[in-house]
Design a protein around this motif. Structure first.
Motif, mmCIF file in Angstrom:
data_model
loop_
_atom_site.group_PDB
_atom_site.id
_atom_site.type_symbol
_atom_site.label_atom_id
_atom_site.label_comp_id
_atom_site.label_asym_id
_atom_site.label_seq_id
_atom_site.Cartn_x
_atom_site.Cartn_y
_atom_site.Cartn_z
ATOM 1 N N TYR A 51 37.625 37.124 42.172
ATOM 2 C CA TYR A 51 37.446 35.683 42.038
ATOM 3 C C TYR A 51 37.966 35.272 40.669
ATOM 4 N N ARG A 52 39.016 34.481 40.653
ATOM 5 C CA ARG A 52 39.689 34.072 39.418
ATOM 6 C C ARG A 52 40.044 35.311 38.602
ATOM 7 N N GLU A 53 39.546 35.442 37.396
ATOM 8 C CA GLU A 53 39.882 36.594 36.539
ATOM 9 C C GLU A 53 38.835 37.706 36.618
ATOM 10 N N GLN A 54 37.881 37.586 37.525
ATOM 11 C CA GLN A 54 36.802 38.562 37.628
ATOM 12 C C GLN A 54 36.926 39.370 38.908
ATOM 13 N N SER A 55 36.434 40.608 38.863
ATOM 14 C CA SER A 55 36.405 41.403 40.090
ATOM 15 C C SER A 55 35.156 42.281 40.094
ATOM 16 N N MET A 56 34.775 42.679 41.292
ATOM 17 C CA MET A 56 33.602 43.509 41.487
ATOM 18 C C MET A 56 33.900 44.432 42.656
ATOM 19 N N THR A 57 33.426 45.673 42.581
ATOM 20 C CA THR A 57 33.641 46.625 43.660
ATOM 21 C C THR A 57 32.303 47.070 44.227
ATOM 22 N N LEU A 58 32.207 47.020 45.552
ATOM 23 C CA LEU A 58 31.027 47.521 46.251
ATOM 24 C C LEU A 58 31.406 48.801 46.966
ATOM 25 N N ARG A 59 30.583 49.826 46.835
ATOM 26 C CA ARG A 59 30.801 51.083 47.542
ATOM 27 C C ARG A 59 29.624 51.314 48.468
ATOM 28 N N LEU A 60 29.907 51.363 49.759
ATOM 29 C CA LEU A 60 28.865 51.556 50.752
ATOM 30 C C LEU A 60 29.065 52.911 51.417
ATOM 31 N N LYS A 61 28.074 53.783 51.312
ATOM 32 C CA LYS A 61 28.153 55.087 51.950
ATOM 33 C C LYS A 61 27.590 55.007 53.355
ATOM 34 N N LYS A 62 28.284 55.619 54.294
ATOM 35 C CA LYS A 62 27.818 55.644 55.671
ATOM 36 C C LYS A 62 26.806 56.782 55.828
#
Length: 88
Positions: free
Chosen positions: A52-63
């Protein structure tokens, strides 16, 4: 008598299409903003990078080996990740 219970609100939703922005604001009065969602499958993980704009975020979901459903809302996120804004 006014209840002291806290009401749930939706300060903003980030969506992946411009059509969702228009419909959310027009039909529901919910402020939405466009963000990019990049989903990838890597073995037993699903990874989503949100930009989003100049920001980022990463989500890691383990199965899990045996999947279970559970409820998750913004109360589970740290306050530093949330911004409260007045809706119009």
């Amino acid at each position: 008598l006014i209840s002291r219970r806290r009401l749930s609100t939706i300060p903003k939703i980030y969506v992946s299409t411009h059509q969702s922005i228009v419909h959310g604001q027009h039909l529901w009065g919910i402020p939405k903003e466009y963000a990019e969602f990049d989903w990838q499958e890597q073995g037993q993980e699903t990874i989503c990078r949100i930009t989003y704009r100049e920001q980022s975020m990463t989500l890691r979901l383990k199965k899990p080996k045996s999947p279970r459903s559970f409820y998750l809302n913004s109360h589970h996120l740290p306050n530093s990740m949330l911004k409260i804004r007045q809706t119009w």
